[in-house]
Design an enzyme around this catalytic site. Structure first.
Site, PDB file in Angstrom:
ATOM      1  N   SER A  85       0.830  -1.206   0.000  1.00  0.00           N
ATOM      2  CA  SER A  85       0.000   0.000   0.000  1.00  0.00           C
ATOM      3  C   SER A  85       0.869   1.262   0.000  1.00  0.00           C
ATOM      4  O   SER A  85       1.623   1.487  -0.948  1.00  0.00           O
ATOM      5  CB  SER A  85      -0.971  -0.038   1.185  1.00  0.00           C
ATOM      6  N   ASP A 206      -8.960  -7.469  -2.212  1.00  0.00           N
ATOM      7  CA  ASP A 206      -8.622  -6.125  -1.748  1.00  0.00           C
ATOM      8  C   ASP A 206      -9.813  -5.193  -1.965  1.00  0.00           C
ATOM      9  O   ASP A 206     -10.333  -5.077  -3.074  1.00  0.00           O
ATOM     10  CB  ASP A 206      -7.411  -5.614  -2.528  1.00  0.00           C
ATOM     11  N   HIS A 229      -6.316  -6.638   1.693  1.00  0.00           N
ATOM     12  CA  HIS A 229      -5.386  -5.541   1.430  1.00  0.00           C
ATOM     13  C   HIS A 229      -4.025  -5.696   2.122  1.00  0.00           C
ATOM     14  O   HIS A 229      -3.006  -5.282   1.582  1.00  0.00           O
ATOM     15  CB  HIS A 229      -6.026  -4.219   1.873  1.00  0.00           C
TER      16      HIS A 229
END
Length: 258
Positions: A85, A206, A229
């Site tokens: 991320s 995700d 995620h």
């Protein structure tokens, strides 16, 4: 500035960068599985965990600049940089700057087509409310499911201690607000300029990052099955296999290449 990190294992060096709101502990399950094959350096990004916040700009490029200076001090030269991320975006910045020999970005932020609008973090508010009783709450499946919604696909697979630590980190990180605002206000446009081996990992479930429509041909795309995620929390073994394969194509990744 102070940078929190660990340095364990032996072999080719791999730097591990966490997502927004987490810290280096999010990699613990992966580190346990790879320490006999890699030198692993999980790092706290500035403003998270044991690292002090940046005094000025807090966008991913600035975070990468701070890590570049720290890497030089520690004698870390062209490692395989892995990020999830926000950490994925920072990993891409380091690769674009010529400071990585390879990069693996898991659900990387910043590849959206345009800057995102400012948005209050409901998840962080929930984490702050849960702080006084987070240890007891994460010990039960129902509460863990509520607190980790949107983060993982299978909260029951996340160890209670890891879940509690993530929530505490998310609620208390001093750099969260500035980094979140700067991240949402930017876009990473240098993907095509990265010349080192590039692996982009997309967790199947995700809910936070959408895979871009256009990806450079030289990038390897991997769909990580049955994970959300932050897959390191619920599927550390699968993530470890993907990281080995990204550095060594002869290693079977155990994931579907798309």
């Amino acid at each position: 500035m102070a940078i929190g990190f660990d340095r364990v294992g032996s072999g080719p060096t791999m730097v591990l960068l966490h997502p927004l709101g987490a810290d280096r502990r999010v990699w613990d399950g992966v580190v346990e599985r790879l320490a006999t094959r890699r030198e692993l350096i999980p790092v706290d990004l500035p403003g998270f965990g044991g690292s002090t916040p940046l005094a000025g700009d807090a966008d991913p490029a600035a975070l990468a600049g701070a890590l570049a200076a720290w890497m030089a001090t520690e004698g870390i030269v062209e490692p395989h940089v892995v990020g999830n991320s926000l950490g994925g975006w920072v990993a891409l910045e380091l690769a674009q700057a010529g400071l990585a020999r390879a990069v693996t970005a898991i659900a990387p932020a910043g590849l959206w087509p345009r800057p995102l609008l400012p948005k209050p973090s409901v998840a962080r508010r929930l984490a702050r409310v849960a702080l006084p009783f987070v240890g007891a709450a994460t010990a039960t499946g129902g509460a863990r499911r509520l607190l980790l919604t949107g983060t993982v696909a299978h909260p029951e697979r996340v160890p209670a201690r890891a879940a509690a630590h993530l929530i505490r980190s998310y609620a208390t990180a001093p750099g969260f607000r500035a980094v979140n605002a700067a991240m949402r206000a930017g876009v990473f446009t240098g993907l095509a300029e990265i010349s080192v081996p590039l692996t982009l990992v997309w967790p199947e479930h995700d809910r936070l990052i959408v895979r871009p429509r256009q990806i450079p041909r030289h990038a390897v795309n991997v769909v990580l099955a049955d994970a959300g995620h932050i897959p390191m929390l619920e599927a550390p073994g699968a993530v470890a296999e993907v990281l080995l394969a990204a550095a060594d194509p002869a290693v079977e990744a155990g994931a579907r290449v798309a």
